[in-house]
Scaffold this motif. Structure first.
Motif, mmCIF file in Angstrom:
data_model
loop_
_atom_site.group_PDB
_atom_site.id
_atom_site.type_symbol
_atom_site.label_atom_id
_atom_site.label_comp_id
_atom_site.label_asym_id
_atom_site.label_seq_id
_atom_site.Cartn_x
_atom_site.Cartn_y
_atom_site.Cartn_z
ATOM 1 N N TYR A 366 9.760 -50.929 59.289
ATOM 2 C CA TYR A 366 10.251 -50.854 60.672
ATOM 3 C C TYR A 366 9.252 -51.485 61.633
ATOM 4 O O TYR A 366 9.636 -52.163 62.596
ATOM 5 N N ARG A 367 7.982 -51.260 61.407
ATOM 6 C CA ARG A 367 6.971 -51.896 62.261
ATOM 7 C C ARG A 367 6.981 -53.406 62.095
ATOM 8 O O ARG A 367 6.852 -54.154 63.065
ATOM 9 N N PHE A 368 7.135 -53.858 60.862
ATOM 10 C CA PHE A 368 7.197 -55.291 60.608
ATOM 11 C C PHE A 368 8.348 -55.932 61.377
ATOM 12 O O PHE A 368 8.230 -57.039 61.915
ATOM 13 N N LEU A 369 9.475 -55.229 61.453
ATOM 14 C CA LEU A 369 10.653 -55.755 62.135
ATOM 15 C C LEU A 369 10.687 -55.398 63.619
ATOM 16 O O LEU A 369 11.648 -55.716 64.317
ATOM 17 N N GLY A 370 9.660 -54.715 64.100
ATOM 18 C CA GLY A 370 9.522 -54.472 65.531
ATOM 19 C C GLY A 370 10.256 -53.279 66.071
ATOM 20 O O GLY A 370 10.435 -53.172 67.297
ATOM 21 N N HIS A 371 10.684 -52.337 65.219
ATOM 22 C CA HIS A 371 11.445 -51.185 65.709
ATOM 23 C C HIS A 371 10.986 -49.871 65.073
ATOM 24 O O HIS A 371 11.803 -49.148 64.471
ATOM 25 N N PRO A 372 9.725 -49.505 65.223
ATOM 26 C CA PRO A 372 9.282 -48.223 64.654
ATOM 27 C C PRO A 372 9.943 -47.017 65.299
ATOM 28 O O PRO A 372 9.950 -45.928 64.723
ATOM 29 N N GLU A 373 10.518 -47.203 66.483
ATOM 30 C CA GLU A 373 11.162 -46.086 67.172
ATOM 31 C C GLU A 373 12.495 -45.702 66.544
ATOM 32 O O GLU A 373 13.052 -44.641 66.866
ATOM 33 N N LYS A 374 13.002 -46.518 65.623
ATOM 34 C CA LYS A 374 14.323 -46.261 65.057
ATOM 35 C C LYS A 374 14.289 -45.517 63.726
ATOM 36 O O LYS A 374 15.343 -45.266 63.140
ATOM 37 N N ILE A 375 13.117 -45.157 63.263
ATOM 38 C CA ILE A 375 13.028 -44.303 62.080
ATOM 39 C C ILE A 375 12.395 -42.986 62.480
ATOM 40 O O ILE A 375 11.306 -42.958 63.064
ATOM 41 N N TRP A 376 13.084 -41.890 62.198
ATOM 42 C CA TRP A 376 12.631 -40.550 62.556
ATOM 43 C C TRP A 376 12.447 -39.722 61.289
ATOM 44 O O TRP A 376 13.107 -39.951 60.265
ATOM 45 N N LEU A 377 11.555 -38.759 61.373
ATOM 46 C CA LEU A 377 11.356 -37.778 60.311
ATOM 47 C C LEU A 377 11.527 -36.403 60.928
ATOM 48 O O LEU A 377 10.716 -35.974 61.740
ATOM 49 N N HIS A 378 12.591 -35.718 60.543
ATOM 50 C CA HIS A 378 12.886 -34.403 61.118
ATOM 51 C C HIS A 378 12.986 -33.395 59.987
ATOM 52 O O HIS A 378 13.952 -33.396 59.215
ATOM 53 N N LEU A 379 11.996 -32.517 59.892
ATOM 54 C CA LEU A 379 11.971 -31.480 58.867
ATOM 55 C C LEU A 379 12.170 -30.134 59.551
ATOM 56 O O LEU A 379 11.324 -29.688 60.304
ATOM 57 N N ARG A 380 13.294 -29.522 59.267
ATOM 58 C CA ARG A 380 13.666 -28.291 59.944
ATOM 59 C C ARG A 380 13.212 -27.070 59.150
ATOM 60 O O ARG A 380 12.808 -27.168 57.994
ATOM 61 N N GLU A 381 13.307 -25.921 59.796
ATOM 62 C CA GLU A 381 13.077 -24.657 59.116
ATOM 63 C C GLU A 381 14.345 -24.259 58.363
ATOM 64 O O GLU A 381 15.427 -24.772 58.624
ATOM 65 N N GLY A 382 14.191 -23.317 57.448
ATOM 66 C CA GLY A 382 15.360 -22.777 56.774
ATOM 67 C C GLY A 382 15.632 -23.408 55.422
ATOM 68 O O GLY A 382 14.964 -24.349 55.004
ATOM 69 N N GLU A 383 16.635 -22.861 54.760
ATOM 70 C CA GLU A 383 17.014 -23.328 53.429
ATOM 71 C C GLU A 383 18.001 -24.498 53.534
ATOM 72 O O GLU A 383 18.030 -25.215 54.513
ATOM 73 N N HIS A 384 18.831 -24.637 52.518
ATOM 74 C CA HIS A 384 19.579 -25.879 52.320
ATOM 75 C C HIS A 384 20.741 -26.077 53.295
ATOM 76 O O HIS A 384 21.048 -27.209 53.662
ATOM 77 N N GLY A 385 21.398 -25.010 53.688
ATOM 78 C CA GLY A 385 22.597 -25.148 54.503
ATOM 79 C C GLY A 385 22.317 -25.642 55.910
ATOM 80 O O GLY A 385 21.198 -25.541 56.424
ATOM 81 N N THR A 386 23.338 -26.179 56.555
ATOM 82 C CA THR A 386 23.218 -26.664 57.932
ATOM 83 C C THR A 386 24.040 -25.795 58.874
ATOM 84 O O THR A 386 24.906 -25.028 58.457
ATOM 85 N N THR A 387 23.753 -25.947 60.161
ATOM 86 C CA THR A 387 24.471 -25.236 61.213
ATOM 87 C C THR A 387 24.984 -26.240 62.235
ATOM 88 O O THR A 387 24.676 -27.440 62.166
#
Length: 788
Positions: A366-387
């Motif tokens: 992403y940095r090579f292509l000039g858009h590091p802002e377009k990759i996010w890492l979001h690690l939430r609390e909790g187990e496998h299910g979503t809300t």
């Protein structure tokens, strides 16, 4: 002419012999895999392709052999997304044209080894609206796509179009309305589009299963068929006036997250993707899903879910470092489009270290292509299910990368370590050239007096790398089981479902001949003691010998990975954790606790080096283990003269170091823990395992490239524990530690054992296996511990 002809004949004969030897070698690898691995399962669909029910059926029918692993490069760490391999040369990617070539190469390798080859985009797709109606304030449109030979390919779609003036962005998924995914997207002004290609267990059918017969010349696996179906939905969506074709966001959860990433990597019309909690085979690279991490390993997924991936992937079980590609490259292929890596850091199938490693790698693209802002890492609390809140976060991300609303980039760090930051933060420096070169053969003291002199120097060298311990005061130990416990493991232990001292747990465990008690120790820490008990739940008469279980790199779940207190788990999981019941039934109590940075303590490593810049994580692990031994030795129910430690992978390393410095350890069993730090064997993580990847012993990073000058090695660690009993288990196919290197280390240590008259006390076993703590090895270790 005759001489030339003779040379030609000789060359042909040599070539034929070499080819025959190579084939025989590959056949031996196949036979070994079939011996080591559990039989694969027939999937719920009853087949993995048009002909075969299982991997074994495919191997028998096709006669395909594993690749020639000896001729393939060994990549211990993640393959570089910005490096081309052309004509035997490594060429950095510096231009758009080179990046295109890299992506084409990645796709070819991914299809061949992981997912199978997909058909091209059909040129005859047509659509038919089968129903359209108003529901609430939205329009619901059911669509049938028809394509392929004779238009026999059929794929159902359902669109939910919000009220208002378009064109609208799209929330594309294969989760239908019986899962709570679409509603939030519609609330936020997105067209929701479902394509019906997913696991039939979700009760909506899988239209893609019929593609097996529709395209018999293509061997795309189940996940690949789902991903290919997503692209057929895009074929339709980009024709609609209600849709903004540049704002198509795709997402899926769990197994559907795997296919979502694959679809977005291969189809650049997908503007953003959120692979959610697919973990292994999604945002966890194969190189970081091995058994030491106690997650869904390659052999587990390709065996228990044999239809998800191409059968060839199963060949790489235990040889993940031989894969030419890995999931980080699929992530990089999405660049520069939107990508949010989304999972729960404490999910039972998660590995936060792996998430961070993959993110760092893909971020480079992403940095090579000039858009590091377009990759996010979001690690939430909790187990496998979503809300519903998770879906709100998904839409926040889509809004951000589509330019609909400004949002702050999410970048969640759980482990967060890297060597360069540690070096800058601590100001540490070490000159490797000032250390002598050494090998295992150098450990050869001629007398006990000479050994005692060497021993002091070795201890000093190890302590210099471990770092000085923080000032401490002994914890006020409990004398007996029961009573009020003020120390605890925190809320994450509840998430893991760990047994507690409560009555219902005592009754449940009594069926397996166990009781459980919380034992405080160290700096306000707590662990669980599983002890022999009768069917009434009452403790059997002590004092009991105790074995301290030291867990592997189970970042998300720590000692409770795969519920070791539960004697009844599926066969694949039983090879990833010890059975406490099996050991307790031998009359041995088991004590288990989380090391710093793992399980309930997963957050404690994040700022460790800010708080203790001179210490090390491994140093803290050794201290905590010694504190646990101290607490156990003080209890009336424990036989303080019979305290052993046993560990696998990380736990084996910590156990060996603990035994080296604590004579209260009566015996130590180490499975897949010994390696040769100074030998720098090709294809292993080597010193970087400790200094750059896990951050256990950062000072070893100064010796990368100068491995023979490392301050200490495992032969010396083991020798420090002499003459106490020690069992070293080194599987023949351990990708992290070549067995012959381990043998050299053990034989060097054995010289010290023999010097002390106890050569037989150091036992060395090399089962034909990959790196894992299998049930067979467990039973061998438990029998060995029972005799100590």
């Amino acid at each position: 002419m005759r001489i030339r002809l003779s040379f030609l004949i000789v060359a042909l004969l040599c070539g034929a012999a070499a080819a025959q030897n190579q084939t025989q070698s590959r056949q031996q690898v196949l036979e070994e895999l079939q011996q080591i691995l559990l039989p694969s399962r027939t999937p719920p669909t009853g087949r993995i392709n048009a002909i075969d029910k299982t991997w074994e059926d495919w191997v028998k029918r096709t006669g395909e052999l594993p690749p020639d692993f000896d001729s393939m490069p060994s990549l211990a760490e993640l393959p570089d997304p910005l490096m081309l391999n052309e004509d035997g040369r490594r060429v950095p990617v510096t231009t758009a044209e080179q990046w295109l070539r890299k992506k084409q190469w990645i796709r070819g390798q991914v299809e061949h080894w992981m997912f199978g080859t997909m058909p091209p985009r059909p040129d005859n797709l047509r659509s038919r609206v089968t129903d359209e109606r108003r529901e609430g304030t939205s329009t619901v449109r059911d669509v049938m796509l028809e394509f392929g030979p004779g238009h026999r390919g059929k794929l159902r779609l359902q669109l939910i179009i919000p009220e208002g003036k378009g064109p609208f962005p799209v929330f594309l998924t294969n989760h239908a309305r019986n899962k709570p995914w679409l509603y939030t997207a519609v609330n936020r002004g997105y067209v929701a589009c479902v394509y019906y290609a997913t696991d039939p267990r979700y009760e909506n059918g899988d239209d893609s299963d019929a593609f097996i017969e529709l395209y018999p010349e293509y061997d795309f696996s189940c996940l690949a068929r789902w991903a290919w179906s997503a692209s057929r939905a895009v074929d339709y969506l980009e024709r609609l006036p209600e849709v903004d074709r540049h704002q198509i966001g795709l997402t899926g959860h769990s197994r559907n997250g795997k296919q979502a990433l694959l679809a977005a990597a291969f189809d650049e019309r997908i503007g953003a993707v959120i692979p959610s909690s697919g973990n292994t085979g999604e945002i966890i690279p194969w190189r970081f899903n091995t058994n030491p991490y106690a997650v869904e390993s390659l052999e587990l997924l390709t065996g228990a879910q044999s239809h998800w991936f191409h059968p060839r992937l199963h060949f790489f079980a235990g040889r993940e470092h031989k894969l030419p590609v890995d999931q980080n490259l699929l992530l990089a292929m999405v660049a520069p489009r939107g990508l949010m890596m989304y999972s729960g850091y404490a999910e039972s199938a998660a590995n936060p270290l792996a998430f961070e490693q993959a993110y760092r790698s893909a971020l480079r693209a992403y940095r090579f292509l000039g858009h590091p802002e377009k990759i996010w890492l979001h690690l939430r609390e909790g187990e496998h299910g979503t809300t519903a809140e998770d879906i709100e976060i998904f839409i926040d991300f889509f809004d951000a990368v589509f330019g609909r609303k400004e949002r702050r980039k999410s970048e969640t760090w759980i482990h967060g370590y890297n060597f360069d930051s540690w070096r800058e933060g601590t100001g540490e420096k070490m000159d490797a050239s000032r250390f002598p070169e050494r090998s295992p053969e150098d450990l050869a003291p001629a007398s006990r007096a000479e050994w005692e002199s060497q021993k002091l120097k070795i201890c000093e060298a190890i302590k210099a790398v471990l770092g000085p311990e923080a000032p401490h005061v002994p914890f006020e130990a409990k004398k007996r089981l029961g009573g009020m416990i003020w120390a605890g493991e925190g809320w994450l232990a509840t998430l893991f479902g760990r047994p507690t001292d409560e009555r219902h747990w005592q009754q449940r465990l009594a069926a397996s001949g166990m009781g459980v008690a919380t034992v405080p120790f160290g700096d306000g820490l707590a662990g669980r003691l599983f002890y022999p008990a009768g069917t009434d739940g009452k403790p059997k008469t002590g004092p009991w010998p105790v074995a301290v279980w030291l867990h592997p790199y189970a970042y998300s779940t720590g000692w409770s990975a795969r519920s070791p207190w539960n004697p009844n788990v599926i066969d694949y999981l039983a090879d990833q954790r010890p059975s406490f019941a099996s050991l307790v039934q031998r009359g041995i109590a088991v004590f288990a606790f989380d090391q710093i940075g793992f399980g309930s303590r997963v957050h404690q490593a994040r700022r460790f080096y800010e708080r203790y810049p001179q210490w090390s994580l491994m140093g803290k692990m050794v201290k905590d283990t010694r504190d646990a031994i101290e607490a156990l030795a003080a209890m009336e129910e424990i036989d303080a003269s019979r305290i052993s430690v046993f560990g696998y992978s990380l736990g084996a390393k910590a156990g060996l170091l603990t035994a080296a410095f604590d004579e209260r350890v009566r015996a130590v069993a180490a499975v897949c823990g010994v390696e040769a730090l100074r030998l720098n064997s090709s294809g292993t993580e080597g010193l970087r395992h400790y200094s750059h990847i896990h951050g256990l012993l950062p000072r070893l990073g100064f010796f990368v490239g100068h491995e023979s000058r490392a301050p200490f090695d495992y032969d010396e660690i083991m020798a420090l524990a002499a003459p106490r009993p020690m069992l070293i288990v080194a599987p023949t196919r351990d990708r992290y530690a070549p067995v012959e290197d381990v043998r050299r280390e053990v034989e060097a240590s054995r010289r010290v054992y023999r010097l002390m008259g106890r050569g037989e006390a150091l036992e060395f076993e090399t089962p034909t296996d990959i790196n894992r703590f299998s049930r067979v090895t467990q039973e061998r270790v438990f029998d060995w511990l029972a005799k100590r």
